[in-house]
Design a protein around this motif. Structure first.
Motif, PDB file in Angstrom:
ATOM      1  N   SER A  90      10.611 -13.417  -7.985  1.00  0.00           N
ATOM      2  CA  SER A  90      10.058 -12.383  -8.851  1.00  0.00           C
ATOM      3  C   SER A  90      10.935 -11.140  -8.916  1.00  0.00           C
TER       4      SER A  90
ATOM      5  N   ASP B 241      14.213 -12.692 -10.995  1.00  0.00           N
ATOM      6  CA  ASP B 241      13.798 -13.440 -12.182  1.00  0.00           C
ATOM      7  C   ASP B 241      14.637 -14.710 -12.356  1.00  0.00           C
TER       8      ASP B 241
ATOM      9  N   SER C  79       4.413 -14.194 -12.087  1.00  0.00           N
ATOM     10  CA  SER C  79       5.188 -13.009 -12.454  1.00  0.00           C
ATOM     11  C   SER C  79       6.418 -13.308 -13.294  1.00  0.00           C
ATOM     12  N   ASP C  80       6.616 -14.562 -13.707  1.00  0.00           N
ATOM     13  CA  ASP C  80       7.681 -14.865 -14.659  1.00  0.00           C
ATOM     14  C   ASP C  80       7.167 -14.827 -16.094  1.00  0.00           C
TER      15      ASP C  80
ATOM     16  N   ALA D 131       3.245 -10.190 -14.931  1.00  0.00           N
ATOM     17  CA  ALA D 131       3.896  -8.891 -14.723  1.00  0.00           C
ATOM     18  C   ALA D 131       2.884  -7.751 -14.807  1.00  0.00           C
TER      19      ALA D 131
ATOM     20  N   LYS E 194       7.916  -0.355 -13.213  1.00  0.00           N
ATOM     21  CA  LYS E 194       8.914  -1.408 -13.429  1.00  0.00           C
ATOM     22  C   LYS E 194       8.276  -2.656 -14.013  1.00  0.00           C
ATOM     23  N   TRP E 195       7.121  -3.053 -13.474  1.00  0.00           N
ATOM     24  CA  TRP E 195       6.467  -4.265 -13.944  1.00  0.00           C
ATOM     25  C   TRP E 195       5.867  -4.085 -15.331  1.00  0.00           C
TER      26      TRP E 195
ATOM     27  N   LYS F  67       7.128  -2.244 -17.681  1.00  0.00           N
ATOM     28  CA  LYS F  67       8.251  -2.311 -18.613  1.00  0.00           C
ATOM     29  C   LYS F  67       8.738  -3.748 -18.771  1.00  0.00           C
ATOM     30  N   ARG F  68       8.687  -4.527 -17.691  1.00  0.00           N
ATOM     31  CA  ARG F  68       9.038  -5.938 -17.815  1.00  0.00           C
ATOM     32  C   ARG F  68       8.094  -6.653 -18.776  1.00  0.00           C
TER      33      ARG F  68
ATOM     34  N   ALA G 179       8.894  -5.752 -22.307  1.00  0.00           N
ATOM     35  CA  ALA G 179      10.145  -6.346 -22.769  1.00  0.00           C
ATOM     36  C   ALA G 179      10.001  -7.846 -23.001  1.00  0.00           C
ATOM     37  N   TRP G 180       9.203  -8.507 -22.172  1.00  0.00           N
ATOM     38  CA  TRP G 180       9.038  -9.951 -22.280  1.00  0.00           C
ATOM     39  C   TRP G 180       8.095 -10.359 -23.406  1.00  0.00           C
TER      40      TRP G 180
END
Length: 746
Positions: free
Chosen positions: A205, A208, A562-563, A568, A586-587, A589-590, A593-594
């Motif tokens: 995690s 990634d 979490s992938d 996330a 951070k999570w 924003k991930r 973005a994902w």
């Protein structure tokens, strides 16, 4: 007016799309034949926990003959054989805004993709190391580095000998979660578990990256029969023959792959409960089923079986299917002649109703209307060219088609005659049998799914007599907007004490949502099944002590997920609870973005930023969310709260007006609009908005009480007293209204 923290968790969907083996890594290329270098993935580790099928077949030749050419055995394979000769003959084609090139034949197959809409997008090219499936379509996968494999949306049709897009005419773009380059088509998390034996994705995690491991490609013996005995003798069976499993346990093993579900882990073994490792999707989730439970999206059958009377009476997968052949018992001929269905329905076995097809169907033998499956298991195509039978076993009901738009099998053949003709003949043939309780259930579910007035009353009434666990759970979940209503509380508490796994899980969610912190919540948090515990935990997450065992359990599940964007977001929520705010950011924003086309990560990140005093930043994220979801009233409502906090009442009022324009029954938005208008010196507008809030939420005492405080300042004493009395009528213990009336001498 700071907004309360809200979450809408994205449930990871299971897609049978594509699948893993290290060969040439697919690369972004400046030119199609000049790939840039990409760090190769780690070589997968083949674990030794489970036995390979080759270790079983010497003693099980009969099972081998059934299995070796089945869809289970051939669910996944290496490329480079004769099956890859025709797909990789030299061919280029454009589908939507993408150009695809297939070349190299079976010895050096190659796939190249190019975005024709975006000149700055880098092409991707590579050798597909493995392929998924046999018929009616084959999908190939590309290695994109860091142990990650993606599944192109173009699939091969071996019957028509052509490539086609499983998306049809959707023309998905590279910024979408469901585009073949993104996480919706990631093989490691979306495909591999159900097409391999003993697969573990081993996702890191933090980096990634994946370091997948498995026993063998395809669904082998160990995937269904479980781990081998650690100390079996040379001539002894690898699997312990003393272990016997119930019909339900075998069915739960099937369900691990044949279900639309959220995955908690990869630890299921035969004998476990499905509900200890997965959360099952139900019609409470929009867009997956029609209101009567007929399949709409790709749902893989298990939920449908659980919603059927057959499933409720204990009929399982193995009553109709040979698990080794992965086909109906007796083959297609047994289905086509009704012989398989009549195994039970001819004599009433397993509690089945006794049916004489000649009298029941009103169609001549051998015609389409005389077939059980044509009428009660209508097919719907998925992935473009894969027709799948409905396992809810619906009874065709043209009346509901006319009322609600639900499909019915009569219309598949007789659409030219019209629905009124179909209704007339079903009434003539079946009479009062058509007046089934399922009709009222369908109407209630449809009303709730579409936000119709009176939906709650309909759900409550139907749920009183519902026996099927999956439907009880569905209706309870649809009651979520009214979780604190006393009638909902009563039905929730009964389900928590007496319900099956699905109803208990739904009850656990409602108990958490309504703010319960007592013994009943603790009962849900310590339920024997993980699916129930997690529903309660996520619903009451912020109220649970950090050292409660269920918190560690939620973190383990979130890290496994979490992938994907939903995982996330859960990781962000966990870090918030633990006070690790930089990690939470951070999570968030991930996740954003994902999932670049989803409003949920942006909305929730905005609320997070506002809670940290970074309200100006939050508005930017809410604006992004609003662009992505212009019909979601909650987003402008949250933006209004943010603008009010920033001291910009004009923008706050504009956003509240937008919220009630989108959702005219948004009581809380009307209430805040009334308070804001009053603070801006517009009392008449405020009274009107508060009246709308009162009308759309007839049990809430706050709107009439707020009206009373405004009316008294306007000198309208009688009207103010009347409004305060209305608040007390709604909530007799409402202290502000009691105090107001005492001050007025009432």
């Amino acid at each position: 007016m700071r907004a309360r923290f809200l979450f809408s968790l994205i449930v990871p969907a299971l897609f049978f799309a594509a699948c893993e083996k290290p060969q040439e890594t697919a690369s972004s290329v400046e030119e199609a034949d000049t790939p840039t270098s990409v760090t190769p993935p780690s070589t997968p580790v083949h674990s030794g926990v489970l036995a390979k099928s080759s270790e079983c077949i010497a003693c099980h030749q009969d099972s081998l003959k059934e299995w070796e050419n089945s869809h289970h055995a051939l669910a996944h394979r290496d490329t480079g054989g004769e099956l890859d000769l025709e797909p990789f003959a030299e061919l280029s084609l454009e589908v939507g805004h993408a150009k695809w090139t297939f070349s190299g034949g079976k010895d050096n197959p190659r796939i190249e993709w190019e975005d024709t809409l975006d000149p700055d997008a880098k092409p991707i090219a590579g050798t597909p190391p493995m392929a998924i499936g046999l018929t009616p379509l084959v999908q190939y996968l590309l290695d994109t580095g860091n142990g990650r494999y993606q599944v192109p949306d173009l699939a091969w049709d071996p019957a028509k000998k052509e490539w086609f897009s499983i998306y049809g005419d959707q023309d998905r773009r590279p910024n979408e979660w469901g585009h073949w380059t993104q996480r919706g088509m990631n093989w490691n998390s979306q495909c591999a578990y159900c097409h391999f034996t003993g697969y573990k994705k081993n996702h890191d995690s933090e980096t990634d990256a994946y370091k997948g491991e498995w026993i063998e490609q395809g669904v082998g013996c160990a995937q269904c029969h479980g781990p081998s005995r650690p100390n079996h003798g040379k001539d002894e069976c690898i699997i312990d023959p003393a272990k016997k499993y119930t019909r339900e346990q075998w069915m739960h093993s099937c369900a691990t792959c044949h279900a639309r579900r959220e995955e908690f882990n990869e630890e299921f073994v035969i004998g476990d409960s499905f509900y200890d490792h997965y959360s099952l999707s139900l019609p409470s989730q929009p867009g997956l089923w029609f209101a009567d439970g007929q399949q709409l999206d790709e749902i893989y059958k298990f939920s449908s079986l659980m919603m059927s009377k057959m499933g409720h009476k204990g009929v399982t997968c193995l009553d109709c299917h040979d698990p080794h052949a992965a086909a109906p018992i007796g083959g297609d001929i047994a289905v086509q002649t009704n012989a398989l269905c009549l195994t039970c329905h001819a004599g009433g076995a397993n509690g089945a109703s006794i049916i004489n097809p000649a009298e029941h169907t009103f169609h001549d033998a051998g015609t389409k209307g005389s077939s059980c499956v044509d009428c009660h298991m209508p097919k719907r195509p998925y992935m473009g060219r894969d027709p799948r039978s409905d396992h809810r076993f619906p009874i065709p009901d043209p009346l509901l088609t006319k009322e609600l738009g639900t499909p019915n099998a009569c219309n598949d053949c007789h659409s030219d005659k019209g629905l009124d003709w179909q209704i007339e003949w079903t009434d003539k043939w079946y009479g009062d049998k058509m007046k089934r309780p399922e009709r009222e259930r369908t109407r209630a579910v449809h009303a709730a799914q579409n936000g119709k007035t009176g939906a709650l009353d309909m759900l409550l009434e139907v749920n009183k007599t519902e026996e099927i666990d999956a439907w009880r759970a569905t209706m309870l979940r649809l009651m979520e907007p009214w979780a604190s209503d006393s009638r909902v509380v009563k039905q929730t508490n009964v389900a928590a004490q007496e319900g099956g796994p699905l109803a208990r899980a739904a009850a656990a969610m409602l108990i958490g949502r309504r703010g319960d912190s007592g013994p009943l919540l603790e009962k849900m948090l310590t339920d024997e099944l993980r699916a129930v515990r997690l529903e309660a935990a996520w619903a009451a997450f912020e109220r649970i002590p950090n050292d409660h065992p269920v918190i560690a359990e939620t973190e383990k599940v979130a890290r496994h997920q979490s992938d994907q964007p939903g995982g996330a977001m859960r990781m962000a929520r966990i870090h918030m609870k633990l006070g690790q705010l930089s990690e939470a950011e951070k999570w968030f924003k991930r996740a954003a973005a994902w999932d670049q086309t989803s409003p949920a990560p942006r909305r929730d990140f905005a609320v997070f930023l506002s809670s940290m005093g970074r309200t100006a930043e939050s508005v930017t994220w809410l604006d992004e969310a609003a662009e992505l979801a212009p019909t979601n009233a909650e987003i402008p409502y949250l933006a209004a709260l943010a603008y009010a906090e920033l001291g910009d009442p004009a923008k706050a009022e504009a956003r509240l007006l937008e919220a009630v324009r989108i959702e005219p029954r948004f009581s809380r938005a009307y209430y805040n609009l009334g308070l804001l208008q009053n603070s801006q010196g517009k009392p008449q507008d405020a009274i009107a908005s508060l009246q709308q809030a009162a009308n759309t939420d007839p049990t809430n005492p706050d709107p009439p009480y707020a009206q009373a405080t405004i009316l008294i300042r306007l000198g309208q004493v009688e009207q103010a007293i009347s409004a305060a009395r209305e608040a007390l009528r709604r909530a007799p213990d409402h202290q502000p209204s009691q105090q107001f009336l005492r001050q007025m001498g009432q």
